[in-house]
Design an enzyme around this catalytic site. Structure first.
Site, PDB file in Angstrom:
ATOM      1  N   HIS A 141       0.875  -1.177   0.000  1.00  0.00           N
ATOM      2  CA  HIS A 141       0.000   0.000   0.000  1.00  0.00           C
ATOM      3  C   HIS A 141       0.913   1.227   0.000  1.00  0.00           C
ATOM      4  O   HIS A 141       2.028   1.176   0.508  1.00  0.00           O
ATOM      5  CB  HIS A 141      -0.832  -0.051   1.289  1.00  0.00           C
ATOM      6  CG  HIS A 141      -1.880   0.995   1.421  1.00  0.00           C
ATOM      7  ND1 HIS A 141      -1.599   2.286   1.816  1.00  0.00           N
ATOM      8  CD2 HIS A 141      -3.217   0.950   1.229  1.00  0.00           C
ATOM      9  CE1 HIS A 141      -2.726   2.983   1.868  1.00  0.00           C
ATOM     10  NE2 HIS A 141      -3.736   2.197   1.507  1.00  0.00           N
ATOM     11  N   ASP A 218       3.180  -4.607   8.123  1.00  0.00           N
ATOM     12  CA  ASP A 218       1.966  -3.800   7.988  1.00  0.00           C
ATOM     13  C   ASP A 218       0.783  -4.747   8.178  1.00  0.00           C
ATOM     14  O   ASP A 218       0.475  -5.561   7.316  1.00  0.00           O
ATOM     15  CB  ASP A 218       1.954  -3.157   6.591  1.00  0.00           C
ATOM     16  CG  ASP A 218       0.643  -2.445   6.277  1.00  0.00           C
ATOM     17  OD1 ASP A 218      -0.331  -2.621   7.031  1.00  0.00           O
ATOM     18  OD2 ASP A 218       0.597  -1.725   5.268  1.00  0.00           O
ATOM     19  N   GLN A 221      -4.342  -5.154   7.113  1.00  0.00           N
ATOM     20  CA  GLN A 221      -5.338  -6.080   6.559  1.00  0.00           C
ATOM     21  C   GLN A 221      -5.260  -7.470   7.184  1.00  0.00           C
ATOM     22  O   GLN A 221      -5.957  -8.378   6.731  1.00  0.00           O
ATOM     23  CB  GLN A 221      -5.162  -6.204   5.029  1.00  0.00           C
ATOM     24  CG  GLN A 221      -5.379  -4.928   4.264  1.00  0.00           C
ATOM     25  CD  GLN A 221      -6.831  -4.436   4.289  1.00  0.00           C
ATOM     26  OE1 GLN A 221      -7.745  -5.156   4.703  1.00  0.00           O
ATOM     27  NE2 GLN A 221      -7.052  -3.208   3.862  1.00  0.00           N
ATOM     28  N   LYS A 244     -10.355  -0.737  10.827  1.00  0.00           N
ATOM     29  CA  LYS A 244     -10.463  -1.940  10.001  1.00  0.00           C
ATOM     30  C   LYS A 244     -10.730  -3.181  10.843  1.00  0.00           C
ATOM     31  O   LYS A 244     -10.901  -4.272  10.329  1.00  0.00           O
ATOM     32  CB  LYS A 244      -9.174  -2.144   9.195  1.00  0.00           C
ATOM     33  CG  LYS A 244      -8.952  -1.075   8.115  1.00  0.00           C
ATOM     34  CD  LYS A 244      -7.778  -1.447   7.252  1.00  0.00           C
ATOM     35  CE  LYS A 244      -7.227  -0.290   6.449  1.00  0.00           C
ATOM     36  NZ  LYS A 244      -8.066   0.088   5.319  1.00  0.00           N
ATOM     37  N   CYS A 382      -4.931   2.461  -3.483  1.00  0.00           N
ATOM     38  CA  CYS A 382      -3.684   3.016  -2.925  1.00  0.00           C
ATOM     39  C   CYS A 382      -2.534   2.025  -3.081  1.00  0.00           C
ATOM     40  O   CYS A 382      -1.683   1.892  -2.182  1.00  0.00           O
ATOM     41  CB  CYS A 382      -3.844   3.417  -1.459  1.00  0.00           C
ATOM     42  SG  CYS A 382      -5.130   4.620  -1.188  1.00  0.00           S
TER      43      CYS A 382
END
Ligand code: C6P
Length: 424
Positions: A141, A218, A221, A244, A382
């Site tokens: 991202h 990261d 997600q 999220k 993104c």
């Protein structure tokens, strides 16, 4: 005092196994799912952008603002002490959720974007010099590209990229050779937001650590789809975005290994991040406060803790199994549509299917599906380098949560067929 902290009052676990997963019970906790859009029952397939909120999170925010609200770490008065206790309790909840060793390793930030910028601007500024290298992957991202690009430009360092193949799997055959004495940090996504690929981050970390290089994962997600244990992963930094994972917007987490956080200079200057200030000299506070300048998002942190407690109230393995089943069903049903091309067919995927339709721009797909009450995201997500890799400007993306159903998938497939009717 505050009823919402009593775990006994939380929604009882309703997930037992794949087939027995009680999705209707989950759905009952999410008021936003029970509405119509353009006269059609909403099908919400945009959870990778942001998840809907369970009632307990909404109630927690209302209760905090209505009864316990005050600033933290400042007042001797009762309300300030209560708010401080709730805020610090939220940190303990996050520590336990991630299985971090220490509470001080949990820094509250605005979200994953701010977490990565914090690491780039502090660890990066201190540790990266001319000729050094930072490694990211081709499926990142923008939030895990641009902050590194900025610090590399500033320092005269080089950004290197782990390539991926045409399925959206990272090509790790030559990864170890990419690591040199100049490599200062490796930053990779756990799950790709654009492709759904689940990356073998444990293996990446093992290889990186064999060369003494720290790794940032990261987790924007992954935290809502996979069990996360930062000690087991052995990562040096892990990031998540509250919105999220069923929590409020404007709150997120940076987990950092204690020794690294202690070594890193502060991010922003201001109140709360200091022990003493004179015009000659400032002595900085201990971690994590050193990185939390100014009044933090108190309600956000408390709402995030409510979300994590809610989520943790389920059997996470059952959620993972159910979401896998849903993704498999969605993939199979979408594959039935001749004009549809799935973008991202990695070996292991979670939660999202990106696709294109012959001769239909993804924005048109998104707009027409919306008219049928179906919310998907259309665009580059993104992740422009991912689009470049696949030679497309954009995709439509359906992303799933444990509150979605097979009927949602069927509605999506019907909607796509209606899109195709409009364009043929
Ligand atoms: N992806 C999506 O629709 P923030 O915006 O800071 O909460 O998260 C940024 C971010 C970082 N990494 C990954 C892998 C992400 O997916 C995201 C956010 C959203 O895919 C909004 S672009």
């Amino acid at each position: 005092m505050n009823t919402f902290w009593n775990e006994d009052t939380m929604t009882a676990p309703s997930a037992t196994d794949t087939t027995g997963f009680d999705v209707e019970k989950v759905r009952a906790d999410f008021p936003a799912l029970h509405q119509e859009v353009y006269g059609k029952p909403l099908v919400y397939l945009d959870s990778a952008a942001s998840t809907q909120k369970p009632q307990i999170v909404i109630d927690t925010l209302a209760e905090f603002y209505g009864r316990y609200y005050s600033n933290v770490h400042r007042g001797v008065h009762h309300l300030s002490q209560v708010a401080t206790e709730l805020y610090e309790d939220a940190r303990r909840t996050v520590r336990s959720f991630l299985n971090a060793r220490h509470e001080e390793e949990i820094v509250f930030v605005r979200g994953t974007t701010e977490a990565i910028n914090l690491v780039a601007q502090t660890f990066g500024r201190a540790e990266i010099g001319p000729g050094d290298e930072v490694i990211v992957s081709e499926m990142e991202h923008h939030a895990n590209i641009v902050p590194w690009q900025m610090i590399c430009q500033e320092k005269g360092a080089r950004l290197r990229v782990i390539p991926m193949d045409e399925h959206g799997d990272l090509q790790l055959e030559h990864f170890e050779e990419m690591i040199t004495p100049c490599t200062k940090i490796i930053a990779v996504t756990h799950v790709s937001n654009a492709l759904g690929t689940v990356n073998p981050v444990r293996e990446i970390i093992r290889i990186a650590h064999a060369h003494g290089v720290p790794v940032l994962v990261d987790g924007a997600q992954s935290a809502q789809h996979l069990p996360i244990d930062v000690q087991e992963l052995d990562c040096d930094f892990f990031t998540l975005s509250g919105h999220k994972i069923y929590g409020p917007t404007g709150i997120g987490v940076l987990y950092g290994r204690k020794e690294l956080l202690q070594r890193m200079p502060p991010y922003q200057g201001g109140g709360d991040m200091i022990l003493s200030v004179t015009f000659e000299k400032t002595v900085y506070n201990e971690i994590p406060y050193k990185f939390e300048a100014g009044t933090p998002n108190i309600a956000g942190a408390i709402g995030l803790a409510a979300a994590l407690k809610y989520y943790r109230g389920f059997d996470i393995d059952a959620i993972v199994a159910y979401e896998k089943h849903l993704l498999k069903y969605a993939t199979e049903r979408l594959e039935e549509i001749d004009a549809l091309r799935i973008i991202g067919t990695a070996r292991e995927k979670a939660s999202a299917v990106s696709f294109t339709l012959c001769a239909v721009h993804p924005h048109d797909i998104g707009t027409i599906l919306d008219q049928h009450g179906i919310a998907v995201r259309a665009g580059h997500h993104c992740a422009q380098p991912v689009m470049q890799k696949f030679g497309i400007p954009a995709t439509a993306r359906a992303s799933f949560s444990f509150y979605n159903t097979r009927q949602d998938v069927d509605r999506l497939v019907d909607g796509i067929n209606q899109v195709l009717e409009v364009f043929t």
